[in-house]
Design a protein around this motif. Structure first.
Motif, mmCIF file in Angstrom:
data_model
loop_
_atom_site.group_PDB
_atom_site.id
_atom_site.type_symbol
_atom_site.label_atom_id
_atom_site.label_comp_id
_atom_site.label_asym_id
_atom_site.label_seq_id
_atom_site.Cartn_x
_atom_site.Cartn_y
_atom_site.Cartn_z
ATOM 1 N N PRO A 11 0.846 -1.194 0.000
ATOM 2 C CA PRO A 11 0.000 0.000 0.000
ATOM 3 C C PRO A 11 0.883 1.247 0.000
ATOM 4 N N PHE A 12 0.274 2.392 -0.205
ATOM 5 C CA PHE A 12 0.976 3.677 -0.189
ATOM 6 C C PHE A 12 0.554 4.445 1.048
ATOM 7 N N LEU A 79 1.472 2.997 -9.426
ATOM 8 C CA LEU A 79 2.846 3.105 -8.937
ATOM 9 C C LEU A 79 3.683 3.978 -9.872
ATOM 10 N N ALA A 80 3.572 3.750 -11.161
ATOM 11 C CA ALA A 80 4.324 4.545 -12.143
ATOM 12 C C ALA A 80 3.895 6.004 -12.117
ATOM 13 N N GLU A 81 2.602 6.256 -12.017
ATOM 14 C CA GLU A 81 2.109 7.635 -11.990
ATOM 15 C C GLU A 81 2.538 8.362 -10.722
ATOM 16 N N LEU A 82 2.498 7.689 -9.580
ATOM 17 C CA LEU A 82 2.923 8.335 -8.336
ATOM 18 C C LEU A 82 4.424 8.593 -8.339
ATOM 19 N N ALA A 101 10.114 1.555 1.624
ATOM 20 C CA ALA A 101 9.144 0.761 2.378
ATOM 21 C C ALA A 101 9.376 0.991 3.864
ATOM 22 N N ARG A 102 8.317 1.385 4.561
ATOM 23 C CA ARG A 102 8.401 1.665 5.991
ATOM 24 C C ARG A 102 7.127 1.182 6.677
ATOM 25 N N PRO A 103 7.195 0.890 7.985
ATOM 26 C CA PRO A 103 5.973 0.524 8.712
ATOM 27 C C PRO A 103 5.119 1.767 8.966
ATOM 28 N N ALA A 112 1.409 -1.754 9.032
ATOM 29 C CA ALA A 112 1.469 -2.298 7.675
ATOM 30 C C ALA A 112 2.705 -1.730 7.007
ATOM 31 N N ARG A 113 3.423 -2.554 6.288
ATOM 32 C CA ARG A 113 4.553 -2.077 5.487
ATOM 33 C C ARG A 113 3.979 -1.366 4.270
ATOM 34 N N ALA A 114 4.448 -0.155 4.004
ATOM 35 C CA ALA A 114 3.877 0.660 2.928
ATOM 36 C C ALA A 114 4.970 1.458 2.234
ATOM 37 N N TRP A 115 4.680 1.855 0.991
ATOM 38 C CA TRP A 115 5.560 2.796 0.295
ATOM 39 C C TRP A 115 5.337 4.180 0.873
#
Length: 143
Positions: A11-12, A79-82, A101-103, A112-115
């Motif tokens: 997730p982001f 993902l590419a657009e962001l 990637a960070r919690p 949750a691990r997220a971008w």
């Protein structure tokens, strides 16, 4: 070429103009997510940029935002657009942000691990020495 990052559908964590009600939310996220929920990124501070914020890793800080889960069919394109929106190119020394990637903490205390798009090192250094920190850690409360 497909990178390992592209295969990992995290997730982001969004904390600025991609949040609901902000200018980029509808442009990029509307209709492309399965879930959006409040989140907090611990160990970071929020700085004001020209029209958008930057998160910078700093002990003791907290950045508020949303944890966004993209729909499966939308993930690769989103993902590419962001990455383009955040001016992030893997390995480029000219990045404004780095995607890492960070919690991220959910309201129930689970993580949750997220971008997360963090200020690139040179940008982070400038912000720490002369930037305007958003004390609340919340872009929506920047005043």
């Amino acid at each position: 070429m497909i990178t390992p990052d592209a295969l990992d559908s995290l997730p982001f964590f969004v904390y600025g103009t991609l949040r609901p009600g902000e200018r980029n939310h509808d442009l990029f996220l509307r209709g492309r997510t399965d879930r959006e929920e409040p989140g907090r990124f611990l160990g970071a501070a929020l700085y004001e940029g020209p029209g958008h914020p930057y998160a910078v890793e700093e002990p003791g800080g907290t950045v508020s935002g949303e944890l966004v889960t993209a729909s499966g069919k939308s993930y690769a394109g989103l993902l590419a657009e962001l990455d383009r929106l955040e001016e992030y190119t893997p390995g480029s020394p000219h990045n404004l942000y780095e995607r890492v990637a960070r919690p991220v903490e959910r309201p129930d205390g689970t993580t949750a691990r997220a971008w997360v798009y963090l200020a690139a090192p040179a940008v982070a250094t400038r912000l720490r020495t002369g930037g305007r920190r958003i004390a609340s850690g919340d872009w929506l409360e920047r005043g």
